[in-house]
Structures are given as C-alpha cells and as structure tokens.
Design a protein around this motif. Structure first.
Motif, mmCIF file in Angstrom:
data_model
loop_
_atom_site.group_PDB
_atom_site.id
_atom_site.type_symbol
_atom_site.label_atom_id
_atom_site.label_comp_id
_atom_site.label_asym_id
_atom_site.label_seq_id
_atom_site.Cartn_x
_atom_site.Cartn_y
_atom_site.Cartn_z
ATOM 1 N N LEU A 6 -16.694 30.775 20.427
ATOM 2 C CA LEU A 6 -16.871 31.686 19.299
ATOM 3 C C LEU A 6 -15.484 32.090 18.834
ATOM 4 O O LEU A 6 -14.698 32.637 19.616
ATOM 5 N N LEU A 7 -15.174 31.814 17.585
ATOM 6 C CA LEU A 7 -13.844 32.079 17.041
ATOM 7 C C LEU A 7 -13.917 33.143 15.955
ATOM 8 O O LEU A 7 -14.743 33.069 15.047
ATOM 9 N N SER A 8 -13.032 34.137 16.061
ATOM 10 C CA SER A 8 -12.949 35.184 15.047
ATOM 11 C C SER A 8 -11.486 35.538 14.835
ATOM 12 O O SER A 8 -10.584 34.941 15.424
ATOM 13 N N THR A 68 -15.968 44.419 10.376
ATOM 14 C CA THR A 68 -14.744 44.377 11.168
ATOM 15 C C THR A 68 -14.765 43.186 12.130
ATOM 16 O O THR A 68 -15.815 42.564 12.331
ATOM 17 N N PRO A 69 -13.629 42.889 12.761
ATOM 18 C CA PRO A 69 -13.637 41.843 13.785
ATOM 19 C C PRO A 69 -14.625 42.125 14.916
ATOM 20 O O PRO A 69 -15.306 41.219 15.400
ATOM 21 N N THR A 70 -14.702 43.384 15.328
ATOM 22 C CA THR A 70 -15.662 43.746 16.376
ATOM 23 C C THR A 70 -17.086 43.515 15.903
ATOM 24 O O THR A 70 -17.934 43.025 16.659
ATOM 25 N N VAL A 88 -14.722 33.396 24.006
ATOM 26 C CA VAL A 88 -14.438 34.015 22.708
ATOM 27 C C VAL A 88 -12.936 33.917 22.463
ATOM 28 O O VAL A 88 -12.126 34.330 23.300
ATOM 29 N N ILE A 89 -12.572 33.370 21.314
ATOM 30 C CA ILE A 89 -11.171 33.216 20.928
ATOM 31 C C ILE A 89 -10.938 34.014 19.646
ATOM 32 O O ILE A 89 -11.739 33.958 18.715
ATOM 33 N N SER A 90 -9.828 34.730 19.591
ATOM 34 C CA SER A 90 -9.481 35.498 18.399
ATOM 35 C C SER A 90 -8.084 35.119 17.923
ATOM 36 O O SER A 90 -7.151 35.059 18.718
ATOM 37 N N GLY A 91 -7.956 34.853 16.636
ATOM 38 C CA GLY A 91 -6.645 34.503 16.090
ATOM 39 C C GLY A 91 -6.694 33.207 15.301
ATOM 40 O O GLY A 91 -7.774 32.755 14.929
ATOM 41 N N GLY A 106 -7.068 44.460 15.300
ATOM 42 C CA GLY A 106 -8.397 43.880 15.168
ATOM 43 C C GLY A 106 -8.497 42.555 15.900
ATOM 44 O O GLY A 106 -9.564 42.173 16.390
ATOM 45 N N THR A 107 -7.370 41.847 15.998
ATOM 46 C CA THR A 107 -7.343 40.575 16.726
ATOM 47 C C THR A 107 -7.685 40.794 18.192
ATOM 48 O O THR A 107 -8.539 40.103 18.760
ATOM 49 N N VAL A 108 -7.014 41.750 18.809
ATOM 50 C CA VAL A 108 -7.281 42.058 20.212
ATOM 51 C C VAL A 108 -8.685 42.634 20.371
ATOM 52 O O VAL A 108 -9.392 42.329 21.336
ATOM 53 N N ALA A 109 -9.115 43.445 19.410
ATOM 54 C CA ALA A 109 -10.438 44.056 19.490
ATOM 55 C C ALA A 109 -11.547 43.016 19.496
ATOM 56 O O ALA A 109 -12.544 43.167 20.206
ATOM 57 N N ALA A 110 -11.392 41.952 18.708
ATOM 58 C CA ALA A 110 -12.411 40.896 18.684
ATOM 59 C C ALA A 110 -12.531 40.251 20.051
ATOM 60 O O ALA A 110 -13.639 40.006 20.556
#
Length: 250
Positions: A6-8, A68-70, A88-91, A106-110
C-alpha cells in the motif's frame, strides 16, 4: 506469495516521486496507491471526521482521496481493500523529515497509521534542494524494502531520509536517532488585498541536537538515515518522579 504494497504520501497523487516509487514497487509485487488529492504536507496524523471521504481513480489506477495521508491509509486498510497489505510505504517525500519534523509530517503519519493498523511501514523522504532526480532515492528504497522482504523485522516503523545527491556520492546507510531543532521562527505578518492582517507560519527552527548519531548528522555526512520510530509516546523515565509529585496533590 505475491507481496502487496500500500503506497501513499503527503505531496499528493500527482507527485512524480510517488510515481517513481510505485513503478519500482510494481517490480516487487502488487501495488495499491491511495494518496491525497492535493498537497497535504504538515497534516500530521489528522483524520477527517467532519466530512465524507471520496475516492477517485486516475488513468494509471492511482486512487486519490479528498483527505489527509492518515485518511488514505486508514480508509484503504479498514474498508477499501479486500485484504490487508503486507507493507505500507509512504513517500518519496520531496523534502527531509528529520528530528522534530516527524511530529508534523504527513509522510511519516501515513507510515505510522499503517504500523498502527498492524503492517510493517516505512516513510521515505528526499533530503536536499535539488529535487529533480528520484532514481538514487528509489534505488535506496528498493534495497531497504527487498532486505525487509528477505529478513523481516518485528514491529517495523522506519523513517528513512535519503540525501539528494548522486547515488555514487552516497556514503552508505546508518541507523540514527531523531535530532532536535530550535523552536520555530516567528510567524510572518502580511496583508491580504482587502487590507486585513494575515499570518504565514514561519520557517522551522535551525538544528540544535544534531551531533553524531542523529538523523541530521547522517544527512550532512551524505549518508542515508534510518530511524526506528514507535507509536508509544509515553515518557517512561518520568513515571516514577510524576508518581511522587502527584502524591503531594492528595
């Protein structure tokens, strides 16, 4: 078994860094992209509770949400997907998330929401001013993800910052702790076209605790910073002194 990612992100679904990471992840497994419909930098761990969330899909199959990312990760795992993702990957965020930045990012929050939902999670950020070539960062991200696929770690929530330089110039990877900044600069006053006073949030504070072992120091040394994070914010070393203090209130 095919790995499902899952990418966000927090820069929005049209970010070229998101697309670059999605392309790489597709070589490793199945990728579902669920990202905000616009830039939501600084959204931290906020959830949208006062309005419905709408999910749309672009020509690439990327899902984008008016939240939001979350919101994106929460929605994907608790209702949108038929089964939970494996990771889960964010960025990749366009800009560093070092030290105190993680409280607002928001990147870290996701990534944190993914870990909160029980999935291994990683946040990737590109630290520097160039922001034009994501290939080195994607190569680093692939190394880390493939390693976790081969040798899984327990309770994974990693904040990864990659210096924005050529791949050949990167001097390795190092495990770090979060540094600290001085307090933020004052807000900036301005006036709108009708003469009303408005305020812009001021720049972040300069580095304060940024010595060897911190994420700040790693980036300055042209190294990839890998910081393990945790969801528990309890200051455990204060529990005893606080218990003694509270006795005086009785």
């Amino acid at each position: 078994m095919t790995m499902h990612f899952l990418l966000s992100n927090d820069d929005g679904y049209q970010s070229p860094a998101l697309a670059a990471l999605a392309e790489m992840l597709a070589e490793l497994g199945k990728v579902t992209v669920v990202a905000p419909d616009r830039d939501r930098s600084g959204a931290s761990n906020s959830l949208t509770l006062d309005a419905p969330l709408h999910v749309k899909q672009d020509s690439r199959g990327f899902h984008y949400v008016n939240g939001t990312p979350t919101d994106c990760v929460h929605l994907a795992i608790t209702g949108m997907l038929d089964e939970e993702p494996d990771m889960v990957i964010s960025g990749i965020n366009t800009g560093a998330n070092l030290g105190d930045d993680v409280l607002y990012s928001g990147t870290v929050a996701a990534a944190m929401e993914g870990r909160f939902m029980g999935c291994p999670a990683i946040a990737f950020s590109l630290a520097g001013e160039r922001q034009s070539d994501y290939k080195p960062a994607v190569r680093i991200a692939r190394k880390i993800i493939e390693s976790l696929m081969e040798k899984p770690l327990e309770d994974v929530l990693l904040n990864v910052n990659i210096p924005d330089i050529d791949y050949e110039q990167i001097k390795g990877m190092t495990v770090t702790r979060l540094g600290n900044r001085h307090k933020s600069e004052p807000v900036l006053e301005a006036f709108d076209p009708r003469g009303r006073k408005v305020y812009w949030v001021g720049p972040v504070g300069s580095e304060q605790d940024a010595g060897e072992g911190t994420d700040f120091h790693a980036i300055r040394s042209d190294k990839v910073s890998i910081t393990p994070l945790q969801i528990d914010l309890t200051r455990h070393q204060s529990l005893k002194s606080l218990s003694t203090w509270i006795e005086g209130l009785d």
